[in-house]
Design an enzyme around this catalytic site. Sequence first.
Site, PDB file in Angstrom:
ATOM      1  N   GLU A 264       0.803  -1.228   0.000  1.00 50.00           N
ATOM      2  CA  GLU A 264       0.000   0.000   0.000  1.00 50.00           C
ATOM      3  C   GLU A 264       0.839   1.283   0.000  1.00 50.00           C
ATOM      4  OE1 GLU A 264      -2.808  -0.614   3.198  1.00 50.00           O
ATOM      5  OE2 GLU A 264      -3.449  -2.519   2.353  1.00 50.00           O
TER       6      GLU A 264
ATOM      7  N   GLU B 251      -6.233 -11.014  -0.617  1.00 52.10           N
ATOM      8  CA  GLU B 251      -7.197 -10.356   0.278  1.00 52.10           C
ATOM      9  C   GLU B 251      -8.596 -10.272  -0.351  1.00 52.10           C
ATOM     10  OE1 GLU B 251      -5.648  -6.846   2.162  1.00 52.10           O
ATOM     11  OE2 GLU B 251      -3.579  -7.534   1.990  1.00 52.10           O
TER      12      GLU B 251
END
Length: 380
Positions: A158, A263
């Site tokens: 991220e 995810e």
Amino acid sequence: MKTLKLFLSTAVLGTLAMGCTQEAEKPSEPKTLRQAYQDAFYIGTALNRFQIEESDSVMAEIVGKEFSSITAENMMKSMHIHPKRDTFNFEMADKFVALGEKYDMFVHGHTLVWHSQLSPWFGTIEDSLEFADATEKHIKDIASKYKGKIDSWDVVNEALNEDGSLRNSIFLQKMGEDYLASAFKWAAEADNGADLYYNDYNMTNPEKRQGAIAMVKNILDQGVKVDGIGMQGHWHLNSPSLEEIEQSILDYSALGVKVAITELDVSVLPNPWDLEGAEISQNFENSEGMNPYKDGLPDSIQVKLANRYKDIFSLFLKHKDKISRVTFWGVSDGQSWLNGFPIRGRTNYPLLFDRDLKPKAAYDSIMALKERFDEQQLAN
Ligand code: G3I
């Protein structure tokens, strides 16, 4: 640790071995997700502390039988594994790796460099060179400890804003954008055999996608190894579109790297950010409208969820040559982080197993899809 991906299903192998006997003509029924998808890509799940410790025998059986890959949902993040600058806590990570060995799974490490759930000691280092040295040591100490045991790493997690620019994280502030290539270089120096990934959410958003492609290309152009891109699949019933997902898989793969769907979970609840002009505030906390299925999921939504999973898995199968792994962010609805995000205390239903650990229609839909896919392959 898993070194060899099986490209032939048990059914096909069985057929080859037995020749044309009557039994060989009937492909055996796939019994678990892991078996059904073993010739396509790894099917993974994220595990919390209780699942790593196999505290619940029913859950433990599901994990061991249904999945071929595992990721620690939280226990390998810096605040847990490296709580003080001179102290590591490898207890849960060791158990996690041992579980992967027990079930012969592909073991994924999450995550070496992430601004969130960051151990507080990183923030106490003023000097930039000292910060870079500490980050190098953090990466190398962990990656070398699990050398040969962790099959792939989220090296950087991220690092991007939604517009594709670099997030103003502590790593960017202290080390400049070189931190990205350095992180991958250090991880490769510690364990060159592990696949090294960049992992992020909203990777189907065109602006962010362009940023991710430019970033990974820049690292590769420096001669530094990046093996894959992880597209976090925190998706909804209607978004992102299948076209956006497909285009993203194609664009990332065009860089010459593997694509992992990481995810994966599909929220069935209203998203407050979709409301025009809405701001996240305490007002949503007790809003009935924002938590419509607290007493159970209506059949109509169960079917929508099953169809959404069928559609996205159709895409994954279509591009299975580009996809290394599809990992769900949890096993059962009761454990999902989406019960607490973006509003605390809701009842969400994003995964394949329900709160009683029973397989849902979504599970059946992707099993049936694979069966049809295999039949078509055999027919061609
Ligand atoms: O362990 C404590 C527990 O002792 C305490 O009683 C409880 C009270 O709330 O909190 C527990 O810690 C929580 C932890 O999850 C374990 O459940 C933290 O508060 C909570 O913040 C943490 O959330 C995790 C989140 O990352 C943190 O950013 C989620 O479980 C985890 O699913 C989520 O995973 C991230 C990926 O790593 C990166 N991509 C996005 C994804 C979803 O946010």
